[in-house]
Design a protein around this motif. Structure first.
Motif, PDB file in Angstrom:
ATOM      1  N   PRO A  11       0.835  -1.213   0.000  1.00 57.61           N
ATOM      2  CA  PRO A  11       0.000   0.000   0.000  1.00 57.61           C
ATOM      3  C   PRO A  11       0.862   1.253   0.000  1.00 57.61           C
ATOM      4  O   PRO A  11       1.962   1.269   0.576  1.00 57.61           O
ATOM      5  CB  PRO A  11      -0.801  -0.130   1.296  1.00 57.61           C
ATOM      6  N   ARG A  12       0.370   2.303  -0.649  1.00 59.06           N
ATOM      7  CA  ARG A  12       1.128   3.554  -0.715  1.00 59.06           C
ATOM      8  C   ARG A  12       1.164   4.211   0.667  1.00 59.06           C
ATOM      9  O   ARG A  12       0.194   4.152   1.424  1.00 59.06           O
ATOM     10  CB  ARG A  12       0.517   4.497  -1.745  1.00 59.06           C
ATOM     11  N   SER A  13       2.278   4.862   0.964  1.00 61.51           N
ATOM     12  CA  SER A  13       2.445   5.482   2.266  1.00 61.51           C
ATOM     13  C   SER A  13       2.825   6.949   2.110  1.00 61.51           C
ATOM     14  O   SER A  13       2.904   7.475   0.997  1.00 61.51           O
ATOM     15  CB  SER A  13       3.513   4.725   3.064  1.00 61.51           C
ATOM     16  N   PHE A  14       3.069   7.626   3.245  1.00 57.14           N
ATOM     17  CA  PHE A  14       3.405   9.054   3.234  1.00 57.14           C
ATOM     18  C   PHE A  14       4.894   9.293   3.450  1.00 57.14           C
ATOM     19  O   PHE A  14       5.339  10.430   3.504  1.00 57.14           O
ATOM     20  CB  PHE A  14       2.602   9.800   4.304  1.00 57.14           C
ATOM     21  N   TYR A  15       5.669   8.219   3.621  1.00 50.81           N
ATOM     22  CA  TYR A  15       7.118   8.380   3.726  1.00 50.81           C
ATOM     23  C   TYR A  15       7.787   7.554   2.637  1.00 50.81           C
ATOM     24  O   TYR A  15       7.185   6.654   2.055  1.00 50.81           O
ATOM     25  CB  TYR A  15       7.624   7.993   5.121  1.00 50.81           C
ATOM     26  N   ARG A  16       9.052   7.836   2.370  1.00 48.66           N
ATOM     27  CA  ARG A  16       9.737   7.254   1.223  1.00 48.66           C
ATOM     28  C   ARG A  16      10.541   6.018   1.611  1.00 48.66           C
ATOM     29  O   ARG A  16      11.182   5.981   2.672  1.00 48.66           O
ATOM     30  CB  ARG A  16      10.687   8.273   0.583  1.00 48.66           C
ATOM     31  N   GLY A  17      10.531   5.042   0.725  1.00 50.59           N
ATOM     32  CA  GLY A  17      11.470   3.934   0.798  1.00 50.59           C
ATOM     33  C   GLY A  17      12.667   4.221  -0.091  1.00 50.59           C
ATOM     34  O   GLY A  17      12.778   5.282  -0.710  1.00 50.59           O
ATOM     35  N   PRO A  33       8.659   6.301  -5.018  1.00 48.62           N
ATOM     36  CA  PRO A  33       9.321   5.795  -3.807  1.00 48.62           C
ATOM     37  C   PRO A  33       8.387   5.601  -2.616  1.00 48.62           C
ATOM     38  O   PRO A  33       8.827   5.104  -1.572  1.00 48.62           O
ATOM     39  CB  PRO A  33      10.349   6.879  -3.504  1.00 48.62           C
ATOM     40  N   TYR A  34       7.110   5.994  -2.759  1.00 49.49           N
ATOM     41  CA  TYR A  34       6.210   5.981  -1.615  1.00 49.49           C
ATOM     42  C   TYR A  34       5.515   4.624  -1.425  1.00 49.49           C
ATOM     43  O   TYR A  34       4.338   4.558  -1.083  1.00 49.49           O
ATOM     44  CB  TYR A  34       5.191   7.117  -1.722  1.00 49.49           C
ATOM     45  N   TYR A  35       6.272   3.556  -1.656  1.00 48.25           N
ATOM     46  CA  TYR A  35       5.791   2.194  -1.393  1.00 48.25           C
ATOM     47  C   TYR A  35       6.835   1.481  -0.530  1.00 48.25           C
ATOM     48  O   TYR A  35       7.468   0.532  -0.963  1.00 48.25           O
ATOM     49  CB  TYR A  35       5.552   1.444  -2.699  1.00 48.25           C
ATOM     50  N   PRO A  36       7.022   1.949   0.722  1.00 52.67           N
ATOM     51  CA  PRO A  36       8.123   1.455   1.552  1.00 52.67           C
ATOM     52  C   PRO A  36       7.756   0.265   2.432  1.00 52.67           C
ATOM     53  O   PRO A  36       8.576  -0.161   3.254  1.00 52.67           O
ATOM     54  CB  PRO A  36       8.426   2.675   2.426  1.00 52.67           C
ATOM     55  N   GLU A  37       6.530  -0.267   2.280  1.00 54.75           N
ATOM     56  CA  GLU A  37       6.092  -1.359   3.142  1.00 54.75           C
ATOM     57  C   GLU A  37       5.484  -2.479   2.306  1.00 54.75           C
ATOM     58  O   GLU A  37       4.800  -2.224   1.312  1.00 54.75           O
ATOM     59  CB  GLU A  37       5.048  -0.872   4.158  1.00 54.75           C
ATOM     60  N   ASP A  38       5.716  -3.699   2.737  1.00 59.10           N
ATOM     61  CA  ASP A  38       5.102  -4.895   2.160  1.00 59.10           C
ATOM     62  C   ASP A  38       4.315  -5.563   3.282  1.00 59.10           C
ATOM     63  O   ASP A  38       4.903  -6.079   4.238  1.00 59.10           O
ATOM     64  CB  ASP A  38       6.186  -5.821   1.609  1.00 59.10           C
ATOM     65  N   TRP A  39       2.980  -5.547   3.184  1.00 59.86           N
ATOM     66  CA  TRP A  39       2.125  -6.132   4.209  1.00 59.86           C
ATOM     67  C   TRP A  39       1.933  -7.609   3.861  1.00 59.86           C
ATOM     68  O   TRP A  39       1.241  -7.951   2.899  1.00 59.86           O
ATOM     69  CB  TRP A  39       0.791  -5.409   4.262  1.00 59.86           C
TER      70      TRP A  39
END
Length: 338
Positions: A11-17, A33-39
């Protein structure tokens, strides 16, 4: 009956990967770059943005629907008796291309009273890689008064807030518990496996410079007067911090190739293990997520052919897979419900 090798769920986030998840998993980097997490194996939605965050299985079913249709197969009788068809954990890969904002997650008591949830968000981190000098901010180093904290947040006095926290160096292989209520921020340059209670509850203490309006979206819809009541404002000295990083004493009957992570404080929320086959890692029947952190090997299970695995793979193991064995020149992290 099968083990599920899961694709990325980002999911898209508000901080950068910084592309570490793609490098780790061997996938093509995104331009954004705003996809820094994999759930991983998620039955939890983004707060206020359902169904974003939910995992879809390779056969097209949502994981939540699949578990609801056969909870005993997925979770086992003992788990269902306590939690119903709820897996009771969320696992993520997290890549910090920049320092995260200082924030806090409510505990179960606050979540029950104000968010209609039996879960808060105690979480824990297993560091896969860290750039030299990487740190996390973990708790306040001294007691902070309510008006002082409220003023910092209202006026976004970020230097003062961060200056009041403990800066804790981290490196690959570290395991850190972060109890609900503890203010924290993960510094840039870190790739981690995160296990947590299954919510997306975050109260932002800081938001300037990030792609989010904290005054609107930073308080879980409660308003900051109430939301800040979930913050642990007490001072965390070296002894208390050491408990969050304490290595677990291994039980005399520990399974081969398995090392339990985190102090007993984590036990009511989740469990995590580091797997290093010696010559095998033996896994008891349990709903679990296995993240292969290095090397190549295979997972043998009671009811089918071995599944080859390699660094970057994320494997969902249902209870019905029975006893499993990890073999090979491989290391992994296994996360499972309490």
């Amino acid at each position: 009956m099968t083990l599920y090798r899961l694709p990325a769920n980002t999911p898209r986030s508000f901080y950068r990967g910084d592309g570490r998840i793609d490098t780790f998993r061997g996938t093509r980097p995104a331009d954004d770059p705003y996809y820094p997490e994999d759930w991983i194996a998620s039955t939890t939605s983004r707060f206020g943005a359902a169904p974003t965050g939910l995992t879809t299985l390779p056969d097209g079913r949502s994981l939540a629907a699949a578990i609801a249709g056969d909870p005993l197969w997925w979770l086992g009788e003992r788990h269902v008796a306590e939690h119903g068809a709820d897996p009771a954990i969320l696992v993520k890969l997290l890549d910090t291309g920049e320092r995260l904002p200082l924030h806090v997650h409510p505990d179960r008591r606050f979540a029950t009273a104000h968010l209609a949830s039996p879960y808060g968000k105690t979480e824990a981190w297993m560091i896969v890689s860290a750039e030299p000098g990487a740190v996390v901010h973990l708790g306040f180093a001294r007691d902070v008064e309510p008006d002082e904290l409220a003023g910092w947040v209202t006026d976004q006095r970020i230097d003062r807030m961060l200056g009041a926290t403990n800066r804790v160096p981290v490196r690959a292989g570290d395991a850190v518990l972060c109890p609900a209520g503890l203010p924290h921020a993960i510094g840039a340059g870190v790739l981690m496996v995160e296990v947590q209670e299954p919510t997306d509850f975050s109260v932002l203490l800081e938001w300037e410079g990030f792609a989010v309006d904290g005054r609107v979206a930073g308080h879980l819809g409660l308003g900051y007067d109430l939301a800040l009541a979930c913050v642990d404002r007490s001072g965390w000295g070296a002894e208390r911090l050491a408990e969050l990083r304490r290595a677990r004493h291994q039980a005399a009957d520990a399974r081969p190739g398995v090392r339990r992570l985190f102090a007993e404080l984590a036990d009511e929320f989740f469990a995590a293990e580091r797997l290093r086959p010696d010559p095998v890692s033996v896994l008891e029947p349990a709903y679990s997520v296995v993240v292969i952190t290095s090397g190549d090997g295979s997972v043998e299970w009671e009811h089918g052919a071995p599944v080859p695995v390699g660094a970057g793979d994320t494997l969902l193991v249902p209870y019905a897979a029975g006893w499993c064995t990890l073999r090979g020149d491989v290391t992994a992290v296994r996360c499972k419900p309490a």
